[in-house]
Design a protein around this motif. Structure first.
Motif, PDB file in Angstrom:
ATOM      1  N   GLN A 223      -0.634 -13.142 -31.004  1.00 53.16           N
ATOM      2  CA  GLN A 223      -0.753 -12.801 -29.584  1.00 53.16           C
ATOM      3  C   GLN A 223      -0.218 -13.927 -28.698  1.00 53.16           C
ATOM      4  O   GLN A 223       0.461 -13.671 -27.700  1.00 53.16           O
ATOM      5  N   LEU A 224      -0.499 -15.163 -29.072  1.00 51.56           N
ATOM      6  CA  LEU A 224      -0.008 -16.305 -28.304  1.00 51.56           C
ATOM      7  C   LEU A 224       1.513 -16.397 -28.366  1.00 51.56           C
ATOM      8  O   LEU A 224       2.178 -16.590 -27.347  1.00 51.56           O
ATOM      9  N   GLU A 225       2.070 -16.220 -29.552  1.00 51.94           N
ATOM     10  CA  GLU A 225       3.521 -16.337 -29.742  1.00 51.94           C
ATOM     11  C   GLU A 225       4.309 -15.257 -29.000  1.00 51.94           C
ATOM     12  O   GLU A 225       5.402 -15.520 -28.524  1.00 51.94           O
ATOM     13  N   VAL A 226       3.769 -14.041 -28.925  1.00 55.26           N
ATOM     14  CA  VAL A 226       4.502 -12.957 -28.261  1.00 55.26           C
ATOM     15  C   VAL A 226       4.137 -12.811 -26.782  1.00 55.26           C
ATOM     16  O   VAL A 226       4.599 -11.892 -26.119  1.00 55.26           O
ATOM     17  N   GLY A 227       3.313 -13.718 -26.278  1.00 55.10           N
ATOM     18  CA  GLY A 227       3.008 -13.727 -24.852  1.00 55.10           C
ATOM     19  C   GLY A 227       1.911 -12.786 -24.411  1.00 55.10           C
ATOM     20  O   GLY A 227       1.800 -12.477 -23.228  1.00 55.10           O
ATOM     21  N   GLU A 228       1.100 -12.305 -25.337  1.00 56.50           N
ATOM     22  CA  GLU A 228       0.002 -11.417 -24.952  1.00 56.50           C
ATOM     23  C   GLU A 228      -1.234 -12.186 -24.478  1.00 56.50           C
ATOM     24  O   GLU A 228      -2.106 -11.606 -23.852  1.00 56.50           O
ATOM     25  N   LEU A 229      -1.320 -13.444 -24.807  1.00 52.68           N
ATOM     26  CA  LEU A 229      -2.397 -14.302 -24.307  1.00 52.68           C
ATOM     27  C   LEU A 229      -1.858 -15.097 -23.134  1.00 52.68           C
ATOM     28  O   LEU A 229      -0.782 -15.670 -23.209  1.00 52.68           O
ATOM     29  N   GLU A 230      -2.604 -15.131 -22.076  1.00 54.88           N
ATOM     30  CA  GLU A 230      -2.183 -15.884 -20.903  1.00 54.88           C
ATOM     31  C   GLU A 230      -3.033 -17.138 -20.775  1.00 54.88           C
ATOM     32  O   GLU A 230      -4.227 -17.121 -21.060  1.00 54.88           O
ATOM     33  N   ARG A 231      -2.407 -18.212 -20.328  1.00 52.66           N
ATOM     34  CA  ARG A 231      -3.116 -19.452 -20.042  1.00 52.66           C
ATOM     35  C   ARG A 231      -3.025 -19.698 -18.542  1.00 52.66           C
ATOM     36  O   ARG A 231      -1.974 -19.515 -17.945  1.00 52.66           O
ATOM     37  N   GLU A 232      -4.116 -20.104 -17.988  1.00 46.55           N
ATOM     38  CA  GLU A 232      -4.136 -20.423 -16.573  1.00 46.55           C
ATOM     39  C   GLU A 232      -4.771 -21.797 -16.418  1.00 46.55           C
ATOM     40  O   GLU A 232      -5.819 -22.073 -16.995  1.00 46.55           O
ATOM     41  N   TYR A 233      -4.120 -22.657 -15.659  1.00 44.86           N
ATOM     42  CA  TYR A 233      -4.597 -24.022 -15.482  1.00 44.86           C
ATOM     43  C   TYR A 233      -4.925 -24.274 -14.021  1.00 44.86           C
ATOM     44  O   TYR A 233      -4.221 -23.824 -13.122  1.00 44.86           O
TER      45      TYR A 233
END
Length: 119
Positions: free
Chosen positions: A92-102
């Motif tokens: 999910q992280l590699e294909v952009g399905e997980l979002e990170r917000e800082y």
């Protein structure tokens, strides 16, 4: 908030609060100037409900941690407690399905019209 804690727990994954000055794992290179207080991997392994999770001792799979935060930073860390969850979250992280917000807190002056800082 100087101690880690489990924010969310599912049968195969965790969201853990990482306080400032804590490493995600003792094998992380904290750098020469970093002072560390503790390790999230040790904190999680000390929890009796998670002691039988093999991935939490697997260095090749980052002890189940999906990502890292620098030692001086605080924030939420995503960790898997099974290999299946680890590979699912990594995908999910590699294909952009997980979002990170800082969110950044800094000292100094910033022009009022400035709303975005790229680093």
């Amino acid at each position: 908030l100087h101690h880690p804690r489990i924010i969310f727990e599912r049968c195969d994954r965790l969201v853990v609060y990482k306080p400032p000055d804590w490493q995600v794992d003792p094998s992380d290179d904290a750098g020469d100037d970093a002072t560390t207080t503790g390790s999230l991997s040790v904190f999680i392994n000390d929890m009796s409900s998670l002691r039988n999770c093999q991935i939490l001792t697997d260095d090749k799979r980052a002890r189940g941690f999906v990502h890292r935060l620098d030692v001086p930073c605080s924030g939420l860390i995503l960790a898997a407690t099974t290999y299946e969850a680890y590979f699912d979250l990594r995908l999910q992280l590699e294909v952009g399905e997980l979002e990170r917000e800082y969110i950044v807190l800094f000292h100094g002056w910033l022009a009022p019209q400035r709303s975005l800082v790229n680093t």
